[in-house]
Design an enzyme around this catalytic site. Structure first.
Site, PDB file in Angstrom:
ATOM      1  N   GLU A  73      21.889 -34.180  10.075  1.00  4.91           N
ATOM      2  CA  GLU A  73      23.050 -34.091   9.189  1.00  4.91           C
ATOM      3  C   GLU A  73      24.096 -33.221   9.867  1.00  4.91           C
ATOM      4  OE1 GLU A  73      21.588 -32.566   5.378  1.00  4.91           O
ATOM      5  OE2 GLU A  73      22.070 -34.523   4.546  1.00  4.91           O
ATOM      6  N   GLU A  90      25.634 -37.385   6.125  1.00 10.46           N
ATOM      7  CA  GLU A  90      24.845 -36.875   5.002  1.00 10.46           C
ATOM      8  C   GLU A  90      23.702 -37.852   4.716  1.00 10.46           C
ATOM      9  OE1 GLU A  90      25.298 -34.041   3.086  1.00 10.46           O
ATOM     10  OE2 GLU A  90      23.685 -34.561   1.678  1.00 10.46           O
TER      11      GLU A  90
END
Ligand SMILES: [Zn+2]
Length: 616
Positions: free
Chosen positions: A201, A206
């Protein structure tokens, strides 16, 4: 009458904005024991009322104390913290709020959130308060909702960027997104269950994983949050079906996913995001969705839902920001996104800076930079303050009134006696001075501004009249709001009201018909010359309606006449008051609507003007 969960409601006919919020539990000890839902509900309505008052010139929150207790009460830590959050970047509760228990009622006195006139006071301070900006941004691997100050700075940057240039790096952004290692995975058709993705990430990636069958609902929420967060930055990728801690591909089980309906949900959620442009386009946030097959032991197990979000030219919100105000109809209303931005960026006419800063921005008058000085000069001329002395202004009007109305002098002396010194400003009708409707039967109105006292507006009636109270309160509220919004007064301010009756039959017989019931705390007292003078300066601006009167023509004429800057403002008073609508038959004559108080100000100004002309 009040129910526990009544929503905040404005109490009518008060000299200030007074918002009733119903029953609230007060005090840390009692609030700690409250069930969570109730506690949050109470907090929500108090903060909402505070937000509306901060944005609307200040006022009072009235709460009915819900708990049984007699001891002096503190507000409660959670309430105090939530209120302090509203006033960021200032973090001093007492700068904006005062609390006081009065019987079974608990009052929070809220000062207006107006910024000072000096630009250096304002660099960081957003022009309005908000409960939530609804503006998300990426910060490292987390997504944060900007607080009011961060949102303000962010908007300023976005506006600047939009003004500077068309987005010439648009293609550059594309490259950034495509050179991201996530792009390869985004392009792929198939992934193995349990596969570890080769990138973590980051500010542009995400991972989310939902094992719930209600996947549409969860994805919608994630889209609302992450799409603006990436779009407001440099774009990014949202992978749904990947565990965030170990980057493991798990997929959303195929029985939970209806690809068509999920695709629709995502498109709808993105299309509903409020967006605002500082640039001249009307672009929407652009995005692309891919369903990547996830195979487990060579059979289709489910999908990774991958969303690529392009960087956005301006500002994308997750929903309308949460900020409240009191509107002209005296209702508590939530602002929409467009209004919120207009107020945040100071392009809203209500929030245009006052007279002082208009003058200071004027380049055509190099001597006029210090607009504040002019206001101070005018104030000393029109409403001089001399500690230790009482002044009744305009003197001629006071002489006239006291000879016309027997007993008035005694009545007024009685009223001012508790204060040691100050200034009493008379008008046959303060309502007319403030552009409100005149009322029959009013002998005069007087504004008391005295040392160590709260400003008080008196209405003196010839006969008893039940409507006197509403009349006086209405003037007081209008005056207070104008002093704050137009006059730019930044101190704690209230205008108390008192209706007196001067009966002509019985000499010196006075009747106190009404006085405002809310007792303001000590910080609302005007103590010392400085506070009094700055309030009077705001009053000068309000009374003379300078904002509308000052224009370049005036400035040019005055410059040509070589009037010294210290007297330019004085000259503007007669110019403005004599000016009527062009073509009007009485053009050049003094406006008929001008009240005695204003006329007196004109006289003072004209005397100074003539003196100057004679002396040169
Ligand atoms: Zn734009």
């Amino acid at each position: 009458m009040q129910t526990d969960d009544c929503s905040p409601l404005l109490q009518p006919s008060q000299p200030d904005l007074v918002i009733r919020v119903g029953k609230v539990t007060i005090g840390e000890k009692c609030r700690k024991k409250l069930p969570k839902i109730r506690k949050e509900k109470e907090k929500e309505k108090v903060v909402q009322a505070a937000c509306a008052l901060l944005n609307s010139g200040g006022g009072v929150i009235r709460m009915e104390i819900a708990n049984e207790t007699d001891c002096p009460l503190d507000l409660g830590l959670d309430l105090q913290e939530a209120l302090t959050e509203l006033i960021l970047p200032s973090d001093i509760f007492d700068d904006f709020f005062d609390t006081e228990k009065q019987g079974r009622m608990f009052h929070i006195f809220v000062k207006s959130w107006r910024r000072g006139a000096l630009p250096e006071d304002n660099s960081d301070k957003p022009p309005i308060c908000s409960m939530c900006s609804s503006l998300y941004r990426r910060s490292g691997t987390s997504t944060i909702c900007l607080n009011s100050r961060q949102a303000y700075n962010f908007l300023k940057i976005k506006k600047n960027n939009a003004q500077k240039a068309r987005i010439n790096e648009e293609s550059g952004h594309q490259d950034i997104l495509e050179s991201n290692p996530a792009f390869q995975v985004f392009q792929s058709k198939k992934l193995e269950y349990g596969h570890i993705l080769p990138f973590p990430e980051s500010h542009s990636v995400e991972f989310k994983h939902f094992s719930t069958p209600k996947i549409n609902q969860y994805v919608k929420k994630a889209i609302q949050k992450y799409t603006p967060a990436f779009a407001n930055n440099k774009g990014g990728y949202l992978f749904i079906g990947v565990e965030d801690e170990d980057r493991k591909v798990l997929g959303c089980p195929k029985e939970n996913v209806d690809r068509d309906s999920l695709q629709r949900v995502i498109a709808q959620a993105v299309s509903k995001l409020p967006v605002f442009h500082f640039c001249s386009t009307d672009a929407r946030v652009s995005f692309e969705v891919k369903f990547i097959d996830v195979y487990k032991e060579e059979a289709l197990y489910g999908y990774v839902v991958a969303v690529k979000i392009e960087p956005f030219c301006c500002v994308a919100f997750s929903e309308d920001p949460v900020s409240w105000k009191v509107n002209e109809q005296q209702e508590i209303v939530r602002m929409n996104m467009t209004e919120w931005i207009a107020k945040m960026m100071g392009t809203d006419p209500d929030f245009a800076e006052g007279f002082a800063s208009q003058l200071s921005l004027s380049d055509s008058l190099p001597h006029c930079r210090k607009g504040m000085k002019h206001t101070a000069h005018l104030q000393q001329l029109l409403f001089p303050v001399s500690p230790g002395r009482w002044q009744y202004i305009p003197e001629s009007l006071w002489v006239e009134l006291s000879s016309q109305h027997k007993g008035l002098e005694e009545l007024i002396h009685q009223q001012v006696r508790p204060a040691s010194w100050g200034i009493l400003i008379f008008s046959r009708s303060w309502a007319v001075d403030l552009g409100l409707e005149e009322k029959q039967g009013v002998l005069c109105d007087a504004l008391l501004i005295a040392h160590n006292s709260r400003p008080t507006l008196y209405t003196i009636l010839g006969d008893q009249d039940a409507e006197g109270q509403d009349y006086c309160n209405h003037i007081a509220l209008t005056l207070k709001q104008k002093l704050v919004t137009m006059g730019g007064y930044t101190g704690k301010l209230c205008v108390m009201t008192k209706v007196l009756c001067l009966s002509p039959d019985i000499s010196a017989m006075s009747l106190e018909l009404y006085s405002s019931p809310i007792v303001y705390p000590l910080p609302y007292n005007l103590s010392g010359t400085q506070k009094i003078e700055s309030l009077l300066q705001a009053l000068v601006i309000v009374l003379l309606g300078f904002r509308s009167s000052l224009n370049h023509q005036h400035e040019r004429i005055l410059s040509l006449l070589e009037v010294p800057p210290s007297q330019q403002c004085v000259c503007l008073i007669p110019t403005w008051l004599r000016k009527d609508k062009p073509g009007h038959k009485d053009q050049g004559k003094i406006r008929t609507s001008v009240s005695p108080l204003k006329l007196n100000l004109v006289n003072v100004a004209e005397k100074v003007w003539h003196k100057r002309r004679i002396s040169t």
